[in-house]
Design a protein around this motif. Structure first.
Motif, PDB file in Angstrom:
ATOM      1  N   GLU A   5       0.848  -1.185   0.000  1.00  0.00           N
ATOM      2  CA  GLU A   5       0.000   0.000   0.000  1.00  0.00           C
ATOM      3  C   GLU A   5       0.888   1.241   0.000  1.00  0.00           C
ATOM      4  N   GLU A   6       0.576   2.193  -0.870  1.00  0.00           N
ATOM      5  CA  GLU A   6       1.362   3.412  -0.934  1.00  0.00           C
ATOM      6  C   GLU A   6       1.095   4.268   0.304  1.00  0.00           C
ATOM      7  N   ASP A   7       2.125   4.893   0.809  1.00  0.00           N
ATOM      8  CA  ASP A   7       2.010   5.808   1.930  1.00  0.00           C
ATOM      9  C   ASP A   7       1.060   6.941   1.530  1.00  0.00           C
ATOM     10  N   PRO A   8      -0.042   7.165   2.271  1.00  0.00           N
ATOM     11  CA  PRO A   8      -0.998   8.189   1.860  1.00  0.00           C
ATOM     12  C   PRO A   8      -0.429   9.605   1.893  1.00  0.00           C
ATOM     13  N   HIS A  42      -1.965  13.183  19.487  1.00  0.00           N
ATOM     14  CA  HIS A  42      -1.775  14.179  18.442  1.00  0.00           C
ATOM     15  C   HIS A  42      -3.005  14.265  17.558  1.00  0.00           C
ATOM     16  N   LYS A  43      -3.388  15.484  17.234  1.00  0.00           N
ATOM     17  CA  LYS A  43      -4.502  15.756  16.337  1.00  0.00           C
ATOM     18  C   LYS A  43      -3.993  16.707  15.266  1.00  0.00           C
ATOM     19  N   GLY A  44      -4.427  16.489  14.048  1.00  0.00           N
ATOM     20  CA  GLY A  44      -3.976  17.382  12.994  1.00  0.00           C
ATOM     21  C   GLY A  44      -4.929  17.380  11.821  1.00  0.00           C
ATOM     22  N   GLN A  45      -4.741  18.372  10.966  1.00  0.00           N
ATOM     23  CA  GLN A  45      -5.594  18.460   9.796  1.00  0.00           C
ATOM     24  C   GLN A  45      -4.831  19.051   8.613  1.00  0.00           C
ATOM     25  N   TYR A  46      -5.222  18.565   7.446  1.00  0.00           N
ATOM     26  CA  TYR A  46      -4.752  19.148   6.191  1.00  0.00           C
ATOM     27  C   TYR A  46      -5.831  20.112   5.722  1.00  0.00           C
ATOM     28  N   GLY A  54      -8.797  16.885   5.383  1.00  0.00           N
ATOM     29  CA  GLY A  54      -8.447  15.655   6.080  1.00  0.00           C
ATOM     30  C   GLY A  54      -8.118  15.928   7.529  1.00  0.00           C
ATOM     31  N   TYR A  55      -8.594  15.051   8.408  1.00  0.00           N
ATOM     32  CA  TYR A  55      -8.359  15.176   9.846  1.00  0.00           C
ATOM     33  C   TYR A  55      -7.880  13.836  10.367  1.00  0.00           C
ATOM     34  N   GLY A  56      -6.914  13.858  11.273  1.00  0.00           N
ATOM     35  CA  GLY A  56      -6.424  12.611  11.835  1.00  0.00           C
ATOM     36  C   GLY A  56      -5.962  12.772  13.267  1.00  0.00           C
ATOM     37  N   GLU A  57      -5.970  11.654  13.987  1.00  0.00           N
ATOM     38  CA  GLU A  57      -5.499  11.599  15.369  1.00  0.00           C
ATOM     39  C   GLU A  57      -4.640  10.367  15.548  1.00  0.00           C
ATOM     40  N   GLY A  58      -3.750  10.408  16.538  1.00  0.00           N
ATOM     41  CA  GLY A  58      -2.940   9.242  16.816  1.00  0.00           C
ATOM     42  C   GLY A  58      -1.952   9.472  17.941  1.00  0.00           C
ATOM     43  N   ASN A  62       3.070  11.346  13.103  1.00  0.00           N
ATOM     44  CA  ASN A  62       3.013  10.562  11.868  1.00  0.00           C
ATOM     45  C   ASN A  62       1.703   9.790  11.741  1.00  0.00           C
ATOM     46  N   GLN A  63       1.187   9.246  12.839  1.00  0.00           N
ATOM     47  CA  GLN A  63      -0.101   8.550  12.784  1.00  0.00           C
ATOM     48  C   GLN A  63      -1.224   9.523  12.429  1.00  0.00           C
ATOM     49  N   ALA A  64      -1.208  10.691  13.045  1.00  0.00           N
ATOM     50  CA  ALA A  64      -2.233  11.692  12.757  1.00  0.00           C
ATOM     51  C   ALA A  64      -2.159  12.122  11.292  1.00  0.00           C
ATOM     52  N   LYS A  65      -0.942  12.359  10.792  1.00  0.00           N
ATOM     53  CA  LYS A  65      -0.771  12.745   9.385  1.00  0.00           C
ATOM     54  C   LYS A  65      -1.237  11.644   8.440  1.00  0.00           C
ATOM     55  N   TYR A  66      -0.928  10.411   8.781  1.00  0.00           N
ATOM     56  CA  TYR A  66      -1.316   9.269   7.966  1.00  0.00           C
ATOM     57  C   TYR A  66      -2.835   9.236   7.798  1.00  0.00           C
TER      58      TYR A  66
END
Length: 82
Positions: A5-8, A42-46, A54-58, A62-66
């Motif tokens: 799987e390609e790195d998102p 960590h929480k982040g958004q593009y 895009g929103y992510g947590e981890g 790196n997990q949040a960005k993924y």
């Protein structure tokens, strides 16, 4: 992420580069950390042109960005970047 799987995060960058290299200028990443350093969350958004795509947590940035990059790619499938 499986090995085939390609790195998102990379896929998101490649999508914008492939569409129009100047579009990367409109993509931004912001993040915040909550909790103590030894139990950080960590929480982040593009955002793209000021819109959250895009929103992510981890447990790590790196997990949040993924996770946020995966959402951003899904967003751009139905709303191509221009």
């Amino acid at each position: 992420m499986s090995s085939n799987e390609e790195d998102p995060i990379r896929a998101l960058n490649n999508l914008l580069q492939g569409t129009n290299p100047s579009l990367n200028h409109f993509l931004s990443w912001t993040s915040e950390q909550t909790g103590p350093n030894h139990q950080a969350w960590h929480k982040g958004q593009y955002t793209f042109r000021g819109v959250v795509v895009g929103y992510g947590e981890g447990l790590s940035i790196n997990q949040a960005k993924y996770h946020a990059a995966k959402q951003a790619l899904q967003h751009f499938q139905t709303h191509p970047p221009t």
